[in-house]
Write a protein that holds these residues in place. Structure first.
Motif, PDB file in Angstrom:
ATOM      1  N   LEU A  40      -4.944   2.096  -0.812  1.00  0.00           N
ATOM      2  CA  LEU A  40      -5.837   2.377  -1.865  1.00  0.00           C
ATOM      3  C   LEU A  40      -4.485   1.914  -3.178  1.00  0.00           C
ATOM      4  CD1 LEU A  40      -7.779   5.477  -1.787  1.00  0.00           C
ATOM      5  CD2 LEU A  40      -8.541   3.027  -1.647  1.00  0.00           C
ATOM      6  N   HIS A  41      -3.903   1.008  -2.694  1.00  0.00           N
ATOM      7  CA  HIS A  41      -2.623   0.693  -3.755  1.00  0.00           C
ATOM      8  C   HIS A  41      -3.088   0.135  -5.096  1.00  0.00           C
ATOM      9  CE1 HIS A  41      -4.045  -3.439  -2.123  1.00  0.00           C
ATOM     10  NE2 HIS A  41      -3.231  -3.746  -3.335  1.00  0.00           N
ATOM     11  N   ARG A  42      -4.154  -0.359  -5.194  1.00  0.00           N
ATOM     12  CA  ARG A  42      -4.735  -0.727  -6.659  1.00  0.00           C
ATOM     13  C   ARG A  42      -4.840   0.461  -7.426  1.00  0.00           C
ATOM     14  NH1 ARG A  42      -5.843  -5.841  -7.020  1.00  0.00           N
ATOM     15  NH2 ARG A  42      -6.215  -7.298  -5.100  1.00  0.00           N
ATOM     16  N   VAL A  43      -5.486   1.521  -6.867  1.00  0.00           N
ATOM     17  CA  VAL A  43      -5.620   2.842  -7.708  1.00  0.00           C
ATOM     18  C   VAL A  43      -4.369   3.163  -8.030  1.00  0.00           C
ATOM     19  CG1 VAL A  43      -6.510   5.292  -7.358  1.00  0.00           C
ATOM     20  CG2 VAL A  43      -7.873   3.364  -6.383  1.00  0.00           C
ATOM     21  N   ALA A  44      -3.083   3.296  -7.173  1.00  0.00           N
ATOM     22  CA  ALA A  44      -2.001   3.800  -7.270  1.00  0.00           C
ATOM     23  C   ALA A  44      -1.381   2.926  -8.655  1.00  0.00           C
ATOM     24  CB  ALA A  44      -0.951   3.530  -6.245  1.00  0.00           C
ATOM     25  N   LEU A  45      -1.539   1.835  -8.558  1.00  0.00           N
ATOM     26  CA  LEU A  45      -1.070   0.790  -9.468  1.00  0.00           C
ATOM     27  C   LEU A  45      -1.595   1.249 -10.915  1.00  0.00           C
ATOM     28  CD1 LEU A  45      -1.040  -2.662  -7.686  1.00  0.00           C
ATOM     29  CD2 LEU A  45       1.024  -0.947  -8.356  1.00  0.00           C
ATOM     30  N   GLU A  46      -3.014   1.349 -11.052  1.00  0.00           N
ATOM     31  CA  GLU A  46      -3.706   1.940 -12.290  1.00  0.00           C
ATOM     32  C   GLU A  46      -3.205   3.340 -12.597  1.00  0.00           C
ATOM     33  OE1 GLU A  46      -5.716   0.285 -14.158  1.00  0.00           O
ATOM     34  OE2 GLU A  46      -5.680  -1.532 -12.810  1.00  0.00           O
ATOM     35  N   LEU A  47      -2.913   4.059 -11.813  1.00  0.00           N
ATOM     36  CA  LEU A  47      -2.224   5.556 -12.255  1.00  0.00           C
ATOM     37  C   LEU A  47      -0.847   5.130 -12.826  1.00  0.00           C
ATOM     38  CD1 LEU A  47      -3.519   7.384  -9.193  1.00  0.00           C
ATOM     39  CD2 LEU A  47      -4.116   7.949 -11.436  1.00  0.00           C
ATOM     40  N   SER A  78       1.459  16.070  11.263  1.00  0.00           N
ATOM     41  CA  SER A  78       1.396  14.564  11.701  1.00  0.00           C
ATOM     42  C   SER A  78       0.233  14.029  11.104  1.00  0.00           C
ATOM     43  CB  SER A  78       1.286  14.353  13.198  1.00  0.00           C
ATOM     44  OG  SER A  78       2.362  15.009  13.775  1.00  0.00           O
ATOM     45  N   ILE A  79      -0.775  14.631  11.345  1.00  0.00           N
ATOM     46  CA  ILE A  79      -2.085  13.853  10.426  1.00  0.00           C
ATOM     47  C   ILE A  79      -1.779  13.809   8.799  1.00  0.00           C
ATOM     48  CG2 ILE A  79      -4.274  14.526   9.851  1.00  0.00           C
ATOM     49  CD1 ILE A  79      -4.610  15.973  12.407  1.00  0.00           C
ATOM     50  N   VAL A  80      -1.246  14.798   8.411  1.00  0.00           N
ATOM     51  CA  VAL A  80      -0.927  14.620   6.894  1.00  0.00           C
ATOM     52  C   VAL A  80       0.128  13.551   6.616  1.00  0.00           C
ATOM     53  CG1 VAL A  80       0.373  15.662   4.925  1.00  0.00           C
ATOM     54  CG2 VAL A  80      -1.481  16.908   6.467  1.00  0.00           C
ATOM     55  N   ALA A  81       0.986  13.430   7.385  1.00  0.00           N
ATOM     56  CA  ALA A  81       2.244  12.299   7.348  1.00  0.00           C
ATOM     57  C   ALA A  81       1.729  10.952   7.304  1.00  0.00           C
ATOM     58  CB  ALA A  81       3.254  12.470   8.155  1.00  0.00           C
ATOM     59  N   VAL A  82       0.971  10.615   8.389  1.00  0.00           N
ATOM     60  CA  VAL A  82       0.282   9.289   8.516  1.00  0.00           C
ATOM     61  C   VAL A  82      -0.862   9.004   7.372  1.00  0.00           C
ATOM     62  CG1 VAL A  82      -1.213   7.969  10.202  1.00  0.00           C
ATOM     63  CG2 VAL A  82       0.576   9.442  11.271  1.00  0.00           C
ATOM     64  N   ALA A  83      -1.592   9.983   7.189  1.00  0.00           N
ATOM     65  CA  ALA A  83      -2.542   9.586   6.195  1.00  0.00           C
ATOM     66  C   ALA A  83      -2.185   9.437   4.560  1.00  0.00           C
ATOM     67  CB  ALA A  83      -3.619  10.859   5.857  1.00  0.00           C
ATOM     68  N   ILE A  84      -1.096   9.976   4.354  1.00  0.00           N
ATOM     69  CA  ILE A  84      -0.396   9.967   3.130  1.00  0.00           C
ATOM     70  C   ILE A  84       0.016   8.417   3.171  1.00  0.00           C
ATOM     71  CG2 ILE A  84       1.969  10.607   1.627  1.00  0.00           C
ATOM     72  CD1 ILE A  84       1.286  13.400   2.276  1.00  0.00           C
ATOM     73  N   VAL A  85       0.955   8.274   4.008  1.00  0.00           N
ATOM     74  CA  VAL A  85       1.652   6.770   3.879  1.00  0.00           C
ATOM     75  C   VAL A  85       0.168   5.546   4.121  1.00  0.00           C
ATOM     76  CG1 VAL A  85       2.735   5.093   5.083  1.00  0.00           C
ATOM     77  CG2 VAL A  85       3.278   7.401   5.189  1.00  0.00           C
ATOM     78  N   ALA A  86      -0.767   5.976   4.514  1.00  0.00           N
ATOM     79  CA  ALA A  86      -1.987   5.225   4.660  1.00  0.00           C
ATOM     80  C   ALA A  86      -2.627   4.868   3.060  1.00  0.00           C
ATOM     81  CB  ALA A  86      -2.976   5.265   5.771  1.00  0.00           C
TER      82      ALA A  86
END
Length: 326
Positions: free
Chosen positions: A234-241, A221-229
């Protein structure tokens, strides 16, 4: 009690960084669309990928039980480990993935955790502490073979689906293209969840009371919530990747997504610790033909072994030394 709270907090940060670093790769084709003004990037695909990665992380409790067993330190090391060992692994892995994420480097969570466990085990107990037969057959072999199996599978899929060229090309329905596009991304994100969550949950379970209901559902549960968050905050980092992902057309992305999702899902069920990043690179190599594809693939295969694994291990060892001196 303090150690347990710190350990679970670090587990959340590790999964958070994993979400920022990995989810964008699953939905890369949705986040970059060719338009006259250049690539169009948005957060909706990240939410889509984050949700399916989270669903995969929760589903992993039913699908990837064997993978959870493979990634417990007791399966890899002959010596028993305590809370300080697990905490050092978590902190070392978290620091490395955060560093890589902030510097926009796509890394493998699988290699990160493995490196932290192995090098700290060697540092504390010696090389003899490693279960070499288990490591070679159940861990290293799947990790090394994964991208090559993906490459072959993608090549076979392309041959099977190749149509003879005709003067009048058949146009695909825009609706079908859109559905298949989003469906492929969802399948890849889901596969990432069922593949990565058990490796992190195996460490987090150590901080719950053994045999309790929370020890089963809590880490996932901790992992699932943290991955989505992580994928959203940090969507800007994801965009750069995503901008660094090799550009492929719709058919190529669809085929690479299908092969990646299928292999990673089967591997998670069978307990084979494949690296989703590695497998996707192998799928991309199966498309082949262009210099940028080859360069990206080689980089994706070399970095996990030559950089990520030792870097995470050295960080874990450093944390272990600091904790021992406190």
């Amino acid at each position: 009690m303090l150690v347990e709270e710190v350990g679970l907090s670090v587990l959340f940060v590790l999964a958070f960084a994993n979400g920022a670093n990995d989810v964008g790769k699953s939905v890369a084709s949705l986040m970059s669309t060719s338009v006259p003004g250049g690539p169009r990037l948005g957060r909706r695909p990240l939410l889509w990928g984050g949700v399916f990665s989270g669903l995969g992380s929760i589903s992993a409790i039913l699908i990837s039980g064997r993978l959870l067993t493979v990634f417990t330190p007791q399966s890899i090391l002959r010596n028993s480990t305590d809370s300080s060992f697990i905490l050092a692994v978590l902190v070392g892995a978290t620091i490395w993935i955060l560093i890589a994420t902030l510097f926009r480097l796509p890394v493998s969570t699988t290699h990160t955790i493995l490196g932290a466990v192995l090098l700290q085990g060697i540092f504390l107990f010696g090389v003899s502490s490693l279960k070499l037969d288990f490591l070679a057959i159940r861990v290293i072999l799947p990790l090394a073979a994964g991208p090559f199996v993906a490459l072959i599978a993608l090549s076979v899929l392309r041959r099977l689906t190749r149509r003879p060229q005709t003067q009048t090309s058949e146009k695909k329905s825009p609706r079908f293209t859109k559905i298949s596009h989003w469906g492929s991304a969802a399948a890849t994100a889901y596969a990432r969840g069922i593949n990565d969550a058990p490796k992190m949950a195996a460490l987090g379970a150590f901080f719950f009371v053994a045999g309790s209901t929370y020890a089963v559902w809590g880490p996932y549960s901790i992992v699932a919530v943290a991955i989505v968050a992580g994928s959203l905050v940090l969507h800007r980092v994801a965009l750069e990747l995503v901008k660094r992902v090799v550009p492929l057309d719709h058919t190529q992305r669809l085929q690479a997504g299908i092969v990646t999702a299928a292999l990673v899902s089967v591997g998670a069920y069978l307990g084979a610790p494949l690296s989703t990043t590695h497998v996707h690179e192998g799928s991309t190599a199966g498309i082949g033909g262009r210099k940028e594809v080859i360069v990206s693939t080689l980089r994706g295969m070399v970095l996990p072994w030559l950089v990520t694994l030792p870097a995470a291990g050295l960080l874990a060892v450093t944390v272990a030394i600091l904790v021992a001196r406190l």
